[in-house]
Write a protein that holds these residues in place. Structure first.
Motif, PDB file in Angstrom:
ATOM      1  N   ILE A 138       6.518  57.815  57.074  1.00 38.44           N
ATOM      2  CA  ILE A 138       7.111  56.511  56.742  1.00 38.44           C
ATOM      3  C   ILE A 138       5.969  55.551  56.397  1.00 38.44           C
ATOM      4  CG2 ILE A 138       8.690  54.682  57.537  1.00 38.44           C
ATOM      5  CD1 ILE A 138       9.902  57.585  57.643  1.00 38.44           C
TER       6      ILE A 138
ATOM      7  N   ASP B 151      13.659  51.809  62.285  1.00 37.40           N
ATOM      8  CA  ASP B 151      14.842  52.675  62.198  1.00 37.40           C
ATOM      9  C   ASP B 151      14.537  53.963  61.427  1.00 37.40           C
ATOM     10  OD1 ASP B 151      16.329  50.980  63.698  1.00 37.40           O
ATOM     11  OD2 ASP B 151      17.342  50.016  62.004  1.00 37.40           O
ATOM     12  N   LEU B 152      13.732  53.847  60.401  1.00 39.47           N
ATOM     13  CA  LEU B 152      13.378  55.049  59.629  1.00 39.47           C
ATOM     14  C   LEU B 152      12.548  56.008  60.485  1.00 39.47           C
ATOM     15  CD1 LEU B 152      12.457  53.402  56.176  1.00 39.47           C
ATOM     16  CD2 LEU B 152      14.465  54.829  56.656  1.00 39.47           C
ATOM     17  N   GLN B 153      11.586  55.423  61.230  1.00 43.22           N
ATOM     18  CA  GLN B 153      10.741  56.266  62.112  1.00 43.22           C
ATOM     19  C   GLN B 153      11.608  57.044  63.082  1.00 43.22           C
ATOM     20  OE1 GLN B 153       7.561  56.709  62.162  1.00 43.22           O
ATOM     21  NE2 GLN B 153       6.440  54.902  61.464  1.00 43.22           N
TER      22      GLN B 153
ATOM     23  N   THR C  79       9.087  51.969  52.381  1.00 44.92           N
ATOM     24  CA  THR C  79       9.953  50.800  52.423  1.00 44.92           C
ATOM     25  C   THR C  79       9.144  49.540  52.116  1.00 44.92           C
ATOM     26  OG1 THR C  79      11.522  49.557  53.744  1.00 44.92           O
ATOM     27  CG2 THR C  79       9.819  50.701  54.968  1.00 44.92           C
TER      28      THR C  79
ATOM     29  N   ILE D 108       8.628  58.521  52.792  1.00 44.09           N
ATOM     30  CA  ILE D 108       9.673  57.517  52.594  1.00 44.09           C
ATOM     31  C   ILE D 108       8.956  56.182  52.643  1.00 44.09           C
ATOM     32  CG2 ILE D 108      11.712  56.403  53.562  1.00 44.09           C
ATOM     33  CD1 ILE D 108      12.544  59.070  54.777  1.00 44.09           C
TER      34      ILE D 108
ATOM     35  N   TYR E  23      21.669  55.961  58.095  1.00 41.06           N
ATOM     36  CA  TYR E  23      21.266  57.376  58.071  1.00 41.06           C
ATOM     37  C   TYR E  23      22.182  58.269  57.223  1.00 41.06           C
ATOM     38  CZ  TYR E  23      18.350  55.794  61.997  1.00 41.06           C
ATOM     39  OH  TYR E  23      17.459  55.115  62.768  1.00 41.06           O
TER      40      TYR E  23
ATOM     41  N   TYR F  41      13.566  59.813  60.974  1.00 46.11           N
ATOM     42  CA  TYR F  41      12.971  60.705  59.961  1.00 46.11           C
ATOM     43  C   TYR F  41      11.523  61.130  60.205  1.00 46.11           C
ATOM     44  CZ  TYR F  41      17.078  59.428  57.238  1.00 46.11           C
ATOM     45  OH  TYR F  41      18.362  59.260  56.822  1.00 46.11           O
TER      46      TYR F  41
ATOM     47  N   LEU G 177      21.170  57.834  53.581  1.00 42.42           N
ATOM     48  CA  LEU G 177      19.827  58.356  53.285  1.00 42.42           C
ATOM     49  C   LEU G 177      19.778  59.869  53.467  1.00 42.42           C
ATOM     50  CD1 LEU G 177      17.303  55.679  54.623  1.00 42.42           C
ATOM     51  CD2 LEU G 177      18.628  55.711  52.525  1.00 42.42           C
TER      52      LEU G 177
END
Ligand SMILES: Cc1cc2nc3c(=O)[nH]c(=O)nc-3n(C[C@H](O)[C@H](O)[C@H](O)COP(=O)(O)OP(=O)(O)OC[C@H]3O[C@@H](n4cnc5c(N)ncnc54)[C@H](O)[C@@H]3O)c2cc1C
Length: 553
Positions: A33, A22-24, A8, A6, A123, A27, A126
């Motif tokens: 990431i 937030d992604l870490q 960004t 993913i 979330y 996900y 996604l």
């Protein structure tokens, strides 16, 4: 499969860090990431991922970035990753741009800043996109990929070399595969040179020579020592036969080939008459077995090294390799075989390696599925080639100059050809013209009896029309017949006299040439029966004669 990515992209560090965090948090167990602080940096990273064939599941780009906007970045990135999910991060003011992108670049979603709380606003969206992506993604190939066009001779050479060296690869035809085209363009600054070979470590080679390629794929390309007991030139059946016996009998042995190992036999789709293989064996399989056996017994095999020179100084023989280096030895076996005679028709050379092939070109046959192909020649190799091609092509025409196959082809192959519906035989013919733009489109066939000519549309031609010896390198060193084949043994004795400059008080041994200690084996010899078994046998016999010779020096 490596963890999908993913990515960004945002030029504002605090926004980039916040979204990455937030992604870490949600996900990182299943995804990698990756952050980038500009569209250009992100695009370079995406290109690098593509070279490695790493999967990217999702791209999340801020719309408002200097130099390259989020939409502009996504537009470029999806050329390489058309199945990746794309999300634009926007401020309220950029909503119009985001909506426009839905059509322009097939945007999957636009996400308004701020996205707090992520459990509600980030979330769920996604998660949905990622599960869609997972459901449709193809597992990426993680080996070597060769990108080129079917019509390029250099792409063909690379594929043949890898196939014959038993190195698996994936073929990417840039005329049919838009992603592959994107990858090639991204790696070549817009002026693609083909083929391009992509390796799992992310590196790429552009139209490499075979030695660079061999080195890159981990094949042995450097001799281990400067001096050997026995050097064998040519790693066909004769050379490999010699290598197995030489090494197993304690001689320091190296076998050198300008191409992949296997020789002509290595290009054969099925050898049916070699002892011990009741169901036949493919040339590739026989080569793999023979090279493994020779190496296990201690022989060195140097591929992609052409021998360009040969000289004799006293009892020592020196061979020069294409890179200028020299190796020397006590005894030498020339097992350089033959190559297919060239078909002389004006303009044909423009298509060689791309729609016109010498020999079976087994790596190419699969590309002629449901196409019309022509095989030229009436010997066993042509028969085998026709049988192999008939598994793919819709129609295989075998053109011969004579009025039947009886005199030139083995009965078992004639029977197979007659029993194969999509093969037809055209007798008393010659190809007198070829035409086509980038590739062969038609040939003119002339009947030698009636003189009538006819144009035939074809997709490819495979040529098997006799053999010329590979003896340029030994010309002037050993005695050759008029056609260039090497004289050995009793063929060198004329009117009871030994060859000129022969100083020994014995006749040349059975496979010895006009120079003591230089032997010849296989198809390259004058008057020989050209068969795999015969070549292997001569390789073995040559080694026993090398022992006899070494006892005398
Ligand atoms: C398509 C096809 C199918 C065949 N099918 C059969 C079959 O079914 N049964 C059968 O018995 N026979 C078959 N044959 C014939 C058989 O393959 C040959 O008789 C046999 O391969 C000869 O072996 P060789 O080692 O003498 O020479 P080759 O196989 O010709 O090998 C010579 C090697 O020397 C290398 N070389 C040449 N010059 C140099 C140089 N200067 N430096 C370094 N290397 C060099 C070449 O690259 C080549 O690899 C077939 C041939 C072909 C083309």
């Amino acid at each position: 499969m490596a963890k999908p990515i993913i990515m960004t992209i945002d030029d504002e560090p605090h926004v980039l860090n916040a979204i990455a965090r937030d992604l870490q948090a949600h996900y990182q167990k299943d995804y990698r990431i990756v952050k980038a602080s500009s569209g250009t940096e992100a695009l370079e990273t995406v290109q690098e991922f593509k070279r490695r064939n790493d999967p990217i599941a999702l791209l999340l780009a801020d719309q408002r970035m200097p130099a390259m906007s989020g939409t502009e970045f996504l537009e470029e990135a999806i050329k390489l990753y058309p199945e990746t999910k794309r999300v634009l991060l926007t401020a309220y003011a950029d909503t119009d741009a985001a909506i426009a992108s839905i059509n322009a670049i097939g945007l999957d979603y636009y996400l308004m800043k701020p996205w707090d709380p992520p459990e509600e606003r980030l979330y769920p969206v996604l998660d949905d996109l990622l599960s869609d992506w997972l459901a449709s993604v193809r597992v990426p190939y993680d080996g070597i990929r060769v990108a080129g066009t079917l019509w390029s001779a250099s792409s063909h050479n690379v594929k043949e070399f890898l196939a014959r060296s038993q190195i698996p690869y994936q073929w990417l035809d840039i005329e049919k595969d838009i992603e592959a085209l994107g990858l090639v363009e991204a790696t070549s600054d817009g002026r693609p040179q083909l083929p391009m070979i992509f390796f799992p470590d992310g590196s790429a080679l552009v139209d490499p020579d075979l030695r660079t390629l061999a080195e890159k794929v981990g094949m042995s390309t450097k001799p281990r020592q400067p001096f050997y007991d026995l050097i064998i030139i040519g790693a066909g059946p004769a050379g490999l036969g010699g290598a197995v016996y030489g090494a197993s009998e304690g001689l320091r042995t190296v076998v050198i080939d300008k191409d992949a190992a296997g020789g002509q036999a290595g290009t054969s789709a099925r050898i049916e008459n070699y002892l011990g293989f009741p169901l036949g064996i493919s040339g590739a399989d026989l080569t793999r077995r023979a090279t493994t056996q020779a190496q296990r017994l201690g022989a060195e095999i140097l591929t992609a090294h052409e021998v360009t020179g040969l000289r004799v100084e006293g009892p020592y023989k020196f061979v020069t390799l294409q890179d200028g280096s020299e190796l020397s030895c006590h005894a030498l076996v020339i097992a350089t075989g033959v190559k297919v005679r060239e078909l002389r028709v004006p303009g044909i050379e423009d298509f060689v390696g791309g729609s016109v092939y010498y020999g079976a070109a087994t790596s190419e046959a699969v590309h002629y599925k449901d196409k019309k192909v022509v095989v030229i020649g009436g010997a066993n190799s042509a028969g085998q080639g026709a049988m192999f091609l008939s598994r793919f092509a819709s129609e295989v025409k075998v053109l011969i100059r004579k009025d039947s196959l009886q005199a030139s082809m083995s009965r078992y192959l004639i029977d197979q050809i007659e029993a194969t519906e999509n093969i037809s035989l055209v007798v008393n013919t010659e190809v007198t013209a070829v035409e086509g733009k980038d590739r062969l489109e038609a040939i003119t066939i002339t009947n030698s009896k009636s003189g009538e000519s006819k144009k035939e549309p074809v997709d490819a031609v495979f040529i098997f029309i006799g053999a010329v010896p590979h003896t340029g390198v030994v010309e002037g060193v050993v005695e050759l017949d008029e056609a260039g084949f090497i004289y050995t043994g009793q063929d060198l004795i004329r009117d009871g006299k030994r060859p000129k400059n022969w100083k020994l008080r014995r006749d040349p041994f059975l496979l010895e040439t006009s120079v003591p200690g230089i032997f010849a084996a296989g198809d390259v010899r004058h008057g020989v029966i050209r068969r795999v078994a015969s070549a292997v046998g001569q390789g073995a016999v040559a080694v026993s004669l090398v022992h006899k010779y070494l006892e005398t020096v």
